[in-house]
Design a protein around this motif. Structure first.
Motif, PDB file in Angstrom:
ATOM      1  N   LEU A  21       0.841  -1.201   0.000  1.00  0.00           N
ATOM      2  CA  LEU A  21       0.000   0.000   0.000  1.00  0.00           C
ATOM      3  C   LEU A  21       0.870   1.242   0.000  1.00  0.00           C
ATOM      4  N   PHE A  22       1.930   1.192   0.818  1.00  0.00           N
ATOM      5  CA  PHE A  22       2.825   2.334   0.886  1.00  0.00           C
ATOM      6  C   PHE A  22       3.363   2.675  -0.493  1.00  0.00           C
ATOM      7  N   LEU A  23       3.800   1.639  -1.196  1.00  0.00           N
ATOM      8  CA  LEU A  23       4.420   1.908  -2.492  1.00  0.00           C
ATOM      9  C   LEU A  23       3.391   2.440  -3.484  1.00  0.00           C
ATOM     10  N   MET A  24       2.163   1.874  -3.405  1.00  0.00           N
ATOM     11  CA  MET A  24       1.118   2.396  -4.301  1.00  0.00           C
ATOM     12  C   MET A  24       0.827   3.857  -3.966  1.00  0.00           C
ATOM     13  N   ALA A  25       0.820   4.154  -2.660  1.00  0.00           N
ATOM     14  CA  ALA A  25       0.560   5.537  -2.259  1.00  0.00           C
ATOM     15  C   ALA A  25       1.724   6.435  -2.666  1.00  0.00           C
ATOM     16  N   ARG A  26       2.928   5.900  -2.513  1.00  0.00           N
ATOM     17  CA  ARG A  26       4.116   6.680  -2.823  1.00  0.00           C
ATOM     18  C   ARG A  26       4.151   7.044  -4.311  1.00  0.00           C
ATOM     19  N   LEU A  27       3.806   6.063  -5.135  1.00  0.00           N
ATOM     20  CA  LEU A  27       3.880   6.305  -6.578  1.00  0.00           C
ATOM     21  C   LEU A  27       2.555   6.790  -7.146  1.00  0.00           C
ATOM     22  N   TRP A  28       1.591   6.984  -6.258  1.00  0.00           N
ATOM     23  CA  TRP A  28       0.262   7.417  -6.677  1.00  0.00           C
ATOM     24  C   TRP A  28       0.310   8.661  -7.573  1.00  0.00           C
ATOM     25  N   PRO A  29       1.117   9.675  -7.222  1.00  0.00           N
ATOM     26  CA  PRO A  29       1.098  10.887  -8.046  1.00  0.00           C
ATOM     27  C   PRO A  29       1.507  10.632  -9.495  1.00  0.00           C
ATOM     28  N   VAL A  30       2.354   9.658  -9.734  1.00  0.00           N
ATOM     29  CA  VAL A  30       2.832   9.470 -11.101  1.00  0.00           C
ATOM     30  C   VAL A  30       2.136   8.319 -11.811  1.00  0.00           C
ATOM     31  N   LEU A  31       1.648   7.342 -11.060  1.00  0.00           N
ATOM     32  CA  LEU A  31       1.053   6.184 -11.724  1.00  0.00           C
ATOM     33  C   LEU A  31      -0.462   6.269 -11.804  1.00  0.00           C
ATOM     34  N   ALA A  32      -1.098   6.908 -10.821  1.00  0.00           N
ATOM     35  CA  ALA A  32      -2.558   6.892 -10.755  1.00  0.00           C
ATOM     36  C   ALA A  32      -3.148   7.858 -11.770  1.00  0.00           C
ATOM     37  N   GLY A  33      -4.464   7.693 -11.938  1.00  0.00           N
ATOM     38  CA  GLY A  33      -5.177   8.629 -12.798  1.00  0.00           C
ATOM     39  C   GLY A  33      -5.393   8.122 -14.201  1.00  0.00           C
ATOM     40  N   THR A  34      -4.830   6.973 -14.545  1.00  0.00           N
ATOM     41  CA  THR A  34      -5.075   6.414 -15.873  1.00  0.00           C
ATOM     42  C   THR A  34      -6.174   5.360 -15.771  1.00  0.00           C
ATOM     43  N   ASP A  35      -6.719   4.987 -16.921  1.00  0.00           N
ATOM     44  CA  ASP A  35      -7.738   3.940 -16.927  1.00  0.00           C
ATOM     45  C   ASP A  35      -7.170   2.622 -16.420  1.00  0.00           C
ATOM     46  N   ALA A  36      -5.932   2.332 -16.889  1.00  0.00           N
ATOM     47  CA  ALA A  36      -5.310   1.073 -16.486  1.00  0.00           C
ATOM     48  C   ALA A  36      -5.220   1.001 -14.970  1.00  0.00           C
ATOM     49  N   TRP A  37      -4.735   2.062 -14.363  1.00  0.00           N
ATOM     50  CA  TRP A  37      -4.613   2.104 -12.906  1.00  0.00           C
ATOM     51  C   TRP A  37      -5.967   1.901 -12.258  1.00  0.00           C
ATOM     52  N   PHE A  38      -6.960   2.646 -12.732  1.00  0.00           N
ATOM     53  CA  PHE A  38      -8.286   2.599 -12.116  1.00  0.00           C
ATOM     54  C   PHE A  38      -8.848   1.177 -12.157  1.00  0.00           C
ATOM     55  N   TYR A  39      -8.812   0.576 -13.348  1.00  0.00           N
ATOM     56  CA  TYR A  39      -9.449  -0.738 -13.448  1.00  0.00           C
ATOM     57  C   TYR A  39      -8.649  -1.810 -12.716  1.00  0.00           C
ATOM     58  N   ILE A  40      -7.341  -1.816 -12.900  1.00  0.00           N
ATOM     59  CA  ILE A  40      -6.551  -2.884 -12.259  1.00  0.00           C
ATOM     60  C   ILE A  40      -6.591  -2.742 -10.746  1.00  0.00           C
ATOM     61  N   VAL A  41      -6.236  -1.569 -10.268  1.00  0.00           N
ATOM     62  CA  VAL A  41      -6.110  -1.395  -8.823  1.00  0.00           C
ATOM     63  C   VAL A  41      -7.483  -1.371  -8.163  1.00  0.00           C
ATOM     64  N   GLY A  42      -8.394  -0.615  -8.751  1.00  0.00           N
ATOM     65  CA  GLY A  42      -9.718  -0.477  -8.149  1.00  0.00           C
ATOM     66  C   GLY A  42     -10.437  -1.807  -8.064  1.00  0.00           C
ATOM     67  N   ILE A  43     -10.453  -2.543  -9.186  1.00  0.00           N
ATOM     68  CA  ILE A  43     -11.220  -3.794  -9.198  1.00  0.00           C
ATOM     69  C   ILE A  43     -10.529  -4.863  -8.337  1.00  0.00           C
TER      70      ILE A  43
END
Lengths: 944, 113
Positions: free
Chosen positions: A254-276
């Motif tokens: 979780l830490f790493l996802m949060a850490r890299l959130w600013p650069v990795l999040a916000g795309t469709d790929a991120w939303f569907y993979i991580v969210g689902i």
């Protein structure tokens, strides 16, 4: 530097528990805790600045050429995690002091725990992703040790292995992902990466990097479908479960996802993979948790579920959801660690964690009951406790995202309520039983202090969230989002919102589910479910089996096959690369071939063929092979290499004698075993190799040097710099003295290895077989013939003189320590052959080990001598002296070095032969008292 | 002359590899010894050939390349050390196991040839 110190303190602390345990368990725990406490205090000193939004950095350049810097930084996110790791770490150290049994090795436990703690702190403070990866792998390794701490439990060992396989495998993927990420950005510094959002998301490598990084995070944080390792890791002692598997390690993902959130999040790929993934994990974990009878398994799956919840929030990719994720990380750490600790207390006192065997404990364990109830109600999301706040906010975000997400989130919350209530009701409520395996009662203060502290936190955060953790949430969220914070409020009452209704549905539904638990359990048990462990074992077995088959197929113990494949591969590779290039004819001026050279080649060819054809007759082949050595020596003479000729000749003699002696104990014939096909195959491979190597040699010799060689320097400097005219010898003892020094050491080691091998052969099976062989050896009636004895005695002084002469002139003319050593060895050998080894050795007191050692030491001392003249190791010095009426002569330190070479060679050769003669003695060779068998001074009658 | 040296290297290599591929230790030991001859001559030849030009600074030059010679000199001695160790290993293996075959027999799957 304080950040480096914070990260280093746990590692330093890891050194002490093993020692301190001798001073008692309290001292051990206090010592361990003091390091954590110190690190925590250092962290808290930095905290006010970080809460103001500052970022603190410490930078040390480690391996700059790899982009690896020991850079650390502390922002809000790092502060939150480091605080959790150290704070809960301290509580766990306290708890473990009272939890571990008297028979458990406590020092070991604390060492592993501190290693883990240091690695975790390292992850959250690293400002360099390569450094982060190192710490990441360290957490996998140290958690392996911790999970398998109870080595006597097979579940512990299997669980540890499974955790290592899953998280370690994910770690490998993470390495790949991080390297890709660093490659996209062009820097491995986290700070730089965090500012490169556009570059990263525009890159074609974004998706592969994302997938690999998420694989690392999902395995570490037990997300579906990798969630199965976490329940099996529960075989660990409870302090480990509370620490690693609720508060810290599983949150590294979780830490790493949060850490890299600013650069990795916000795309469709991120939303569907991580969210689902998060959503599935949350619902699935909650449902499974309800039906687990083992308290820790229940908590493990609930942890899986809550990790899924946080993952889902991060996956939404909105700033608001990220804030909620941060808040829930804090809340989950408090109530879940407390719950694990209470489960541990129940296990410790009642001797079982099986819910089916518990119940009614509230009368017997009121304190534990209170703590557990507070924590479990928080987990269920009941108002006035911190779990309620973040769950409400989560439901709100879910409802905003999608209607289906909202429905499933409510479902997850519903089951969360159900298993939380089950934890309370089936363990503590109900009638008191009289069949507990142990005698449950509240433990001492030491054991319940830590969970009680956490329970207090649960309550005060629940009532006064903004006051207690408002600043921390703001700072952390700011670090995660790396932008303006969205509007949010941490408070109890948010008004009548969709979330409120979802919450009410969840609580009411949860209670209803629990009331119909018996019926549902029947249905659940009737359902076919894939057992993750079986599948995992099956996969592991499959992979292990496949690699075993591959290994067996490739590596079948037939060394002749490997050698054939090796030779054929080398030839094919060479031919292919030769064909791949263009080749011009050589321009080197070739030398004419005289008749002598042609005769030499003919001899060599005949001898080589002879060895091959007659190799089954071993003695004959040995005799023939020596022809090769002699021809080659002559070749060296012809081709301006007198030193080589001398060396080759003397080595040849020694080698053949050695092989002859060894052959004494080996079969004299090689049986016919190769099939015709095999002979053809080997013949083709070897002829092809011969053509290839010969062709390569010709191609090389027919061309000029591609670039200026360094040989001219040696020729130029040999006399002015090294003081000798024999350039080859000067190179050996001066220019490349260091190589020669290494080489005599190798030679000495070879001799010692032979000696050691002999030593083992003088015992057991080998020794018996040796005696057996000895009986079969036909011995000559005149083993020490008069002629040989007399001739070698006469030759001895001459041979030694030749050796000394060759040694002394070596610096200026062909010769030197190697050749002289071999000549003297041969002279000694002749005595041994003439009169028997034992007879000769009795007349010679030197110990061969000592000769080898003195040779190496003299050479070393010569080299060290250069230091006193402020020169590098093995710099030689020389001068010319004259003692009237003699001629002027030269003394060089290189000569002392050469003396070392000489002694090492003599010692090594003699030790090898001495070893063989020890075998001969064991094989029954007798020792004669006289130098020869027949005493010529006596008449035949007297001798009889 | 170059051709003759190259042929010598080739012949020695071919014979050496054939011996190394035999199934008993002793021919393999002989093969490694012969292979070291071949390798030594090859290394020596990298300095190119010269007749009557030993690198002893008395004639005023030109001289043969001394550097490969120095390397090969140590290589010859090391090759001796290696041959000695290998033959002792072969001897040890024979005395321990009673056979001088170089291929291990797989006990579960029966003998291999």
């Amino acid at each position: 530097m304080s950040l480096v110190l914070i990260a280093a303190l746990p590692f330093i602390g890891a050194l002490f528990p093993g020692l301190m345990i001798r001073a008692g368990r309290n001292a051990c725990a206090m010592m361990t805790g003091s390091f954590t406490l110190l690190a925590l205090i250092l962290l808290l000193i930095e905290a006010p600045a970080v809460l103001q939004g500052e970022v603190i950095r410490n930078q040390i350049s480690w391996i700059p050429s790899l982009g690896l810097h020991a850079n650390f930084f502390l922002d809000g996110l790092g502060l939150l995690f480091a605080g959790m790791i150290l704070g809960i770490g301290l509580l766990v150290i306290l708890y473990a002091r009272f939890y571990l049994y008297k028979t458990d090795p406590m020092g070991q436990f604390y060492t592993y725990l501190m290693l883990f703690q240091g690695a975790m702190v390292g992850i959250v403070l690293s400002d360099n992703i390569l450094l982060l990866l190192i710490f990441w792998e360290l957490t996998s390794l140290s958690s392996f040790l911790l999970i398998g701490y109870w080595k006597h439990l097979p579940e512990g060992r299997q669980g540890a292995r499974m955790a290592l396989a899953v998280t370690g495998g994910g770690g490998l993927a993470l390495i790949g992902g991080m390297l890709l990420l660093g490659g996209i950005v062009g820097s491995y510094d986290m700070t730089v990466i965090l500012q490169s959002r556009d570059v990263i998301q525009a890159s074609p490598w974004y998706l592969p990097a994302l997938l690999l990084i998420l694989l690392g995070c999902f395995t570490k944080s037990a997300q579906f479908p990798f969630h199965f390792w976490l329940p099996h890791a529960m075989a660990a002692p409870t302090p480990v479960s509370a620490y690693l598997h609720s508060a810290t390690m599983v949150k590294a993902g979780l830490f790493l996802m949060a850490r890299l959130w600013p650069v990795l999040a916000g795309t469709d790929a991120w939303f569907y993979i991580v969210g689902i993934t998060g959503l599935i994990t949350m619902v699935l974990g909650a449902v499974i948790a309800l039906f687990k009878d083992d308290l820790k398994a229940l908590l493990a799956f609930s942890t899986v579920s809550h990790l899924g919840l946080i993952t889902m929030l991060l996956g939404f990719g909105t700033a608001e959801a990220a804030v909620v994720a941060v808040f829930h990380i804090i809340n989950h750490a408090t109530f879940k660690a407390a719950l694990f600790m209470t489960a541990g207390i129940v296990d410790h006192e009642a001797h079982t964690r099986d819910i089916k065997r518990l119940g009614g404990l509230r009368h017997l364990m009121p304190i534990t009951f209170t703590i557990a109830t507070i924590a479990a109600l928080s987990m269920a999301g009941i108002p006035l406790l911190n779990g309620f706040l973040s769950k409400e906010m989560m439901l709100e975000e879910a409802a905003h995202t999608d209607i289906w997400v909202g429905i499933f989130a409510t479902l997850g919350a519903l089951f969360s309520v159900a298993y939380s209530f089950r934890f309370i009701a089936h363990t503590f409520l109900g009638p008191k039983r009289d069949d507990y395996p142990g005698h449950p009662h509240d433990p001492g203060f030491g054991l319940w202090a830590a969970p009680a502290f956490l329970a207090v936190l649960v309550v005060i955060i629940g009532i006064l969230p903004q006051t207690v953790v408002g600043a921390l949430v703001a700072a952390t969220s700011g670090a995660v989002i790396q932008a303006e914070l969205p509007y949010y409020s941490l408070q109890l009452w948010h008004g009548v919102t969709p979330a409120l209704f979802m919450s009410i549905i969840a609580v009411v539904g949860g209670v209803l589910v629990l009331m119909s638990f018996r019926r549902m359990e029947g249905v659940w048990n009737a359902l076919p479910r894939p057992e993750a462990k079986t599948i995992f074992d099956w996969i592991v077995e499959g992979i292990a089996g496949a690699s075993r088959r591959l290994t067996d197929a490739l590596h079948d113990g037939a060394i002749s096959r490997y050698l054939m494949i090796f030779a054929a591969t080398a030839v094919i590779t060479g031919v292919v690369s030769f064909m791949g290039g263009t080749h011009a004819a050589g321009t080197h001026q070739l030398l004419p071939a005289g008749p002598m050279a042609i005769i030499g080649l003919l001899l060599l060819t005949v001898a080589s063929l002879g060895v091959v054809l007659f190799h089954r007759n071993r003695l004959l082949s040995l005799v023939i092979i020596s022809v090769n050595g002699l021809v080659i020596s002559l070749g060296f003479v012809y081709l301006s290499a007198p030193d080589l000729a001398l060396t080759q000749l003397t080595v040849e003699v020694v080698t053949i004698i050695l092989l002859l002696l060894a052959l004494n104990f080996l079969p004299k014939e090689t049986p016919r075993e190769s099939t015709m096909g095999r002979k053809w195959r080997d013949g083709i491979v070897s002829v092809a190799a011969g053509i290839a190597v010969g062709g390569l040699a010709y191609a090389l010799m027919a061309r000029d040097l591609a670039f200026q060689s360094i040989s001219q320097f040696h020729l130029d400097q040999s006399y002015p710099g090294g003081g000798g005219t024999n350039v080859v010898n000067v190179i050996l003892v001066d220019f490349r003295g260091y190589d020669t020094f290494g080489e005599i050491i190798v030679l000495g080691i070879a001799a010692l290895a032979i000696y050691a091998l002999t030593q083992t052969l003088l015992h057991g099976r080998a020794s018996r077989r040796l005696m057996e062989i000895g009986k079969g050896i036909k011995r000559d009636g005149d083993r020490h013939p008069l002629m040989l004895v007399v001739a070698t005695r006469v030759m001895m002084p001459i041979a030694v003189m030749v050796g000394v002469y060759i040694f002394l002139r070596g610096h200026n003319e062909p010769g030197g320590g190697f050749v002289a050593g071999l000549v003297v060895s041969i002279a000694l050998l002749m005595q041994y052959m003439a009169s028997g080894f034992a007879w000769a050795q009795a007349r010679q007191r030197a110990d061969y080990h000592a000769i080898i050692a003195s040779g190496v030491l003299i050479a070393a001392a010569t080299g060290v001598g250069a230091w006193f003249a402020d020169r590098p190791f093995l710099t030689s010095a020389f001068g010319y002296f004259q003692i009237p009426p003699m001629d002027k002569f030269e003394l060089a330190t290189a000569m002392a070095f050469d003396l070392g070479v000489f002694l090492a060679v003599v010692g090594s050769v003699m030790l090898a032969l001495a070893s063989l003669s020890r075998l001969a003695r064991r094989a029954g060779e007798t020792v004669n008292d006289t130098p020869m068998d027949i005493d010529p001074s006596k008449t035949t009658e007297e001798a009889r | 002359m170059e051709l003759i040296v190259a042929l010598a290297v080739g012949v020695l290599t071919a014979a050496a590899i054939y011996l190394i591929l035999r199934l008993r230790t002793f021919p393999v030991v002989l093969g490694t010894a012969m292979l070291s001859y071949a390798v030594n001559i090859f290394l020596f030849a990298t300095g190119r050939l010269a007749i009557n030009q030993p690198a002893v600074l008395l004639t005023g030059g030109p001289y043969a390349d001394p550097l490969p010679q120095a390397l090969v000199l140590t290589a010859i001695v090391i090759a001796f050390g290696m041959t000695a160790v290998v033959v002792m290993l072969a001897l040890g293996a024979y005395l321990e196991s009673g056979t001088d075959e170089i291929d291990m027999k797989d006990e579960t799957k029966g003998d291999r040839t």
